[in-house]
Design an enzyme around this catalytic site. Sequence first.
Site: not given
Length: 297
Positions: A79, A182
């Site tokens: 992918d 984050d």
Amino acid sequence: MKKEQKKLRFALFGNEYQARKSAAIQKVLSVLGEKGAEIHIDRTFYEFITRVEHLEVEATSVFDGDDFEADFVISMGGDGTFLKAASRVGCREIPIIGVNTGRLGFLADVLPSEAEAMLDAVYAGDFLLETHAAIQIETDGEELGECPYALNDIAVLKRDNASMISIRTTVNEDYLVTYQADGLIVSTPTGSTAYSLSNGGPVIVPQSGNLCLTAVAPHSLNIRPIVIGDDAVVTLDVESRSHSYLVAIDGRSVKLSEGTKVIIRKAPFTVRIVKRSGQRYFATLREKMMWGMDQRE
């Protein structure tokens, strides 16, 4: 009398880090040669298959960047390779065939053993074309210097071992929340089974007309992914103790300075993916996610 094959042009991209895939590459090249196709190959991939894999390749041309014209693009890899090929196709909407020589493949889902049958179907016109929405990024205050389009996702992330970042988020100029995390992922339905899913985001069916905002390791456990319409404009203002942060566009990372505003919206084009006739999304989802399988066996 044998019916003459129509002349088609194919642009080939591949993963030059995957060794021992020469049989699959040779098969695709052989089938295209037999059909009299024009074969245009990305230079990096061409050098890999000729110098490393030592294959004899009769290419119509070798190209750099997005300097190619084709009726179809063939991506040979996983992918990640498919996403890179899609970024090179850009707004030209050339249909992409994903031949999976990698591991798990939602986008590159044609096995090497199925490549010949897929190419036969392409020549016969017996295939489906799925249209997948892409998203684009704009920056206010600093040049991006990268392809601004993503098929899967665009994420703002903290750098290295820096402290969490603060991401003030508005949707259509309406304040949503300031994430202490984050990072934050804005994903398309296509990308909902990628980075967003690994951070607790939902699976979204392609062509559903949605985007998803998923926080990466949020400071507050009350923060949950949110699904919005893909006509929305998402604006992100990021603060960081390191005074900089990363933007990942389908995994391609760019460093931006604190104070650079990020605007994410639906791209003005779609990515067209070639699928086998009769292929169904939920069947693929069950297979790739191994839903319903008893892991105890």
